[in-house]
Each structure stands twice: as structure tokens, then as C-alpha cells.
Design a protein around this motif. Structure first.
Motif, PDB file in Angstrom:
ATOM      1  N   ASP A 143     -10.434  31.457 -33.820  1.00 54.30           N
ATOM      2  CA  ASP A 143      -9.329  30.500 -33.756  1.00 54.30           C
ATOM      3  C   ASP A 143      -9.816  29.072 -33.929  1.00 54.30           C
ATOM      4  O   ASP A 143     -11.007  28.776 -33.800  1.00 54.30           O
ATOM      5  N   MET A 144      -8.859  28.199 -34.186  1.00 51.36           N
ATOM      6  CA  MET A 144      -9.056  26.761 -34.055  1.00 51.36           C
ATOM      7  C   MET A 144      -8.310  26.344 -32.795  1.00 51.36           C
ATOM      8  O   MET A 144      -7.174  26.772 -32.567  1.00 51.36           O
ATOM      9  N   VAL A 145      -8.947  25.524 -31.974  1.00 50.53           N
ATOM     10  CA  VAL A 145      -8.377  25.106 -30.698  1.00 50.53           C
ATOM     11  C   VAL A 145      -8.101  23.613 -30.743  1.00 50.53           C
ATOM     12  O   VAL A 145      -8.980  22.822 -31.103  1.00 50.53           O
ATOM     13  N   SER A 146      -6.886  23.231 -30.379  1.00 54.76           N
ATOM     14  CA  SER A 146      -6.505  21.824 -30.365  1.00 54.76           C
ATOM     15  C   SER A 146      -7.140  21.129 -29.162  1.00 54.76           C
ATOM     16  O   SER A 146      -7.004  21.586 -28.032  1.00 54.76           O
ATOM     17  N   ILE A 147      -7.840  20.023 -29.411  1.00 56.03           N
ATOM     18  CA  ILE A 147      -8.409  19.250 -28.302  1.00 56.03           C
ATOM     19  C   ILE A 147      -7.728  17.895 -28.161  1.00 56.03           C
ATOM     20  O   ILE A 147      -7.977  17.176 -27.199  1.00 56.03           O
ATOM     21  N   ALA A 148      -6.877  17.550 -29.115  1.00 57.54           N
ATOM     22  CA  ALA A 148      -6.075  16.320 -29.028  1.00 57.54           C
ATOM     23  C   ALA A 148      -4.976  16.410 -30.070  1.00 57.54           C
ATOM     24  O   ALA A 148      -5.160  16.992 -31.137  1.00 57.54           O
ATOM     25  N   ALA A 149      -3.819  15.827 -29.760  1.00 56.35           N
ATOM     26  CA  ALA A 149      -2.708  15.824 -30.707  1.00 56.35           C
ATOM     27  C   ALA A 149      -1.761  14.681 -30.383  1.00 56.35           C
ATOM     28  O   ALA A 149      -1.666  14.247 -29.232  1.00 56.35           O
ATOM     29  N   VAL A 150      -1.070  14.193 -31.419  1.00 53.29           N
ATOM     30  CA  VAL A 150      -0.066  13.151 -31.268  1.00 53.29           C
ATOM     31  C   VAL A 150       1.224  13.681 -31.876  1.00 53.29           C
ATOM     32  O   VAL A 150       1.235  14.155 -33.015  1.00 53.29           O
ATOM     33  N   ALA A 151       2.317  13.618 -31.113  1.00 48.23           N
ATOM     34  CA  ALA A 151       3.583  14.208 -31.538  1.00 48.23           C
ATOM     35  C   ALA A 151       4.139  13.504 -32.765  1.00 48.23           C
ATOM     36  O   ALA A 151       3.986  12.292 -32.943  1.00 48.23           O
ATOM     37  N   GLY A 152       4.816  14.288 -33.613  1.00 46.34           N
ATOM     38  CA  GLY A 152       5.481  13.757 -34.786  1.00 46.34           C
ATOM     39  C   GLY A 152       6.963  14.037 -34.732  1.00 46.34           C
ATOM     40  O   GLY A 152       7.535  14.223 -33.657  1.00 46.34           O
TER      41      GLY A 152
END
Length: 252
Positions: free
Chosen positions: A120-129
């Protein structure tokens, strides 16, 4: 016996019992030596028989958790590699945070920072769109085989075992097409996922590389497939990946 002595808990001088306890005790003894330490000294510090220490040290040396020195043994490279890997998400997030926010402000889409873990790829940071159904929580997992972030990572991954494990479900023509796609991603430094992972969602991603060109993760933009222009997003996400790579190198 004085009252102070009566209320003092005596040190636990029992030798470690389980194999795992013994291994940890040996590693702790080496760590506390601030350099190299002999088998005899490890045995003295841990309460383990010298024969047990010698056998476990040989196994730990073979696995690179310890290494032989003229004075005895010292901590091995594998422990330092594990430590560097453990700190990687924190360093990546610190370097990427302003870049992710800027990319979201420019595109209005969800922007994510991903690292590979297992298949898998694991999200470590994200900004909502603008798409509320796309989660922004850290720890979200997506399949590396189909996602843009996964393909951006795999295209630059030098560990063939990782690529082979993730692409194992593919056979015949599908496997050939996947290899061709990864070659194209390497040329363009951009990967795309058009509704393969999530219906109605288009994602574009680019790798984050170390100064030695080792892939560390990937940055992605995701939005509605009918409204997001991949040709506009591609150079933006590619520039974002390059910027994070430079920021990491500068902070090293």
C-alpha cells in the motif's frame, strides 16, 4: 536495615529469560557502552552466560544489527537504517507542509503526501480540496498497484523485490502494460490514476527523491475526473515533488 533501605526496591538482577528479552538486553548493553563492548562485558552486564551472548551476537551480526570491531562489537548499520526510516515520515512532513498547502491553494484540489508500506501507499499528510468525500486523515491506505502515488513511487523504486511483490497479481499483458507504464512515469516524472482506484476521481502524482535519487514517497493531487485537467496538474505536482526533494536536501 534502615528505613530508607527497607523502602528501596532492590534492582532486578535476574537474567533475561525469553530469547527476545535476551536480544534486547544485549542491544541495550551495546548501546550503553557508547562504542564497542566485548562478549565478556555484555555477559557481565546482562547476567547471561558467555556462550549464549556469543551465539546471539553472531546471529545479530549476521543480520547487521551488530558489527564486529577490534574491541568487540558495536551497533550495526541495520539499526541506523531502521532509525532513519522511522524518522522519515516526520522529516517528509516538515519539508512538505508548506508545499502541500501552496499546491492546494493553486489547484483547489486535495493534495496528499504518501509513503510506501507493504503493498500500500500510506498517507502521512493531506490538505482538503473541493471533494469532501476524499479523506484527509493521516494513515489512510490505498493500493500502490493502481494509485498515482503508488506508480510514482514504484517507477523510481530501486528495490526490485518491492516492485515484484506489489505487481505480483498482474500476469501476461497486464504485467507488460504495467512495466511500460512505469517506464513512462520515469520519463515524465508524473503518474496518473484515472478512476482505477476510486470511481470519478482523477489523481496525478510525482515522486519525492533524496539527494542520492532514492525515492522516499510521492505527492499527489486528486479531484473530479470530469473537471480536473491532468495536463495542468502534471507540471504543478512535478514541481512540488522537486521542491520537497530540495527542501529535504537543504535540511540534511
Amino acid at each position: 536495615m534502615s528505613l530508607a533501605e527497607w523502602n528501596t526496591t532492590p534492582p532486578d538482577t535476574r537474567a533475561p529469560v525469553s530469547v527476545l528479552d535476551r536480544i534486547f538486553a544485549i542491544l541495550d548493553a551495546v548501546k550503553e557502552s557508547d562504542g564497542s563492548i566485548t562478549i565478556t562485558d555484555i555477559a557481565g552486564r546482562t547476567g547471561l552466560p558467555k556462550s549464549t551472548v556469543s551465539r546471539l551476537v553472531t546471529e545479530l551480526t549476521g543480520q547487521r544489527y551488530l558489527e564486529r570491531t577490534e574491541e568487540g562489537v558495536a551497533l550495526g548499520l541495520r539499526l541506523f537504517e531502521l532509525g532513519a526510516r522511522a524518522s522519515l515520515p516526520r522529516r517528509l512532513v516538515a519539508a512538505a507542509a508548506p508545499v502541500l498547502r501552496n499546491l492546494r491553494d493553486v489547484t483547489g484540489e486535495r493534495v496528499g503526501l504518501w509513503v510506501q508500506q507493504g503493498t500500500d501507499m500510506v498517507s502521512i499528510a493531506a490538505v482538503a480540496g473541493r471533494l469532501p468525500m476524499l479523506p484527509t486523515r493521516a494513515g489512510m491506505r490505498s493500493p500502490a498497484l493502481t494509485t498515482a502515488s503508488g506508480k510514482a513511487y514504484l517507477a523510481f523504486c530501486a528495490d526490485r523485490a518491492v516492485v515484484d511483490r506489489i505487481s505480483a497479481p498482474l500476469v501476461d499483458d497486464d504485467a507488460d502494460h504495467f512495466r511500460e507504464e512505469l517506464a513512462h512515469v520515469r520519463d515524465a516524472v508524473v503518474a496518473m490514476d484515472v478512476e482505477a482506484s476510486y470511481p470519478g476521481i482523477l489523481a496525478v502524482a510525482s515522486p519525492v527523491l533524496s539527494s542520492a535519487r532514492v525515492v522516499l514517497g510521492a505527492i499527489s493531487i486528486a479531484g473530479p475526473s470530469g473537471a480536473m485537467d491532468p495536463e495542468r496538474a502534471a507540471p504543478l505536482v512535478r514541481a512540488a515533488g522537486s521542491t520537497v526533494s530540495r527542501r529535504l536536501a537543504a535540511a540534511a
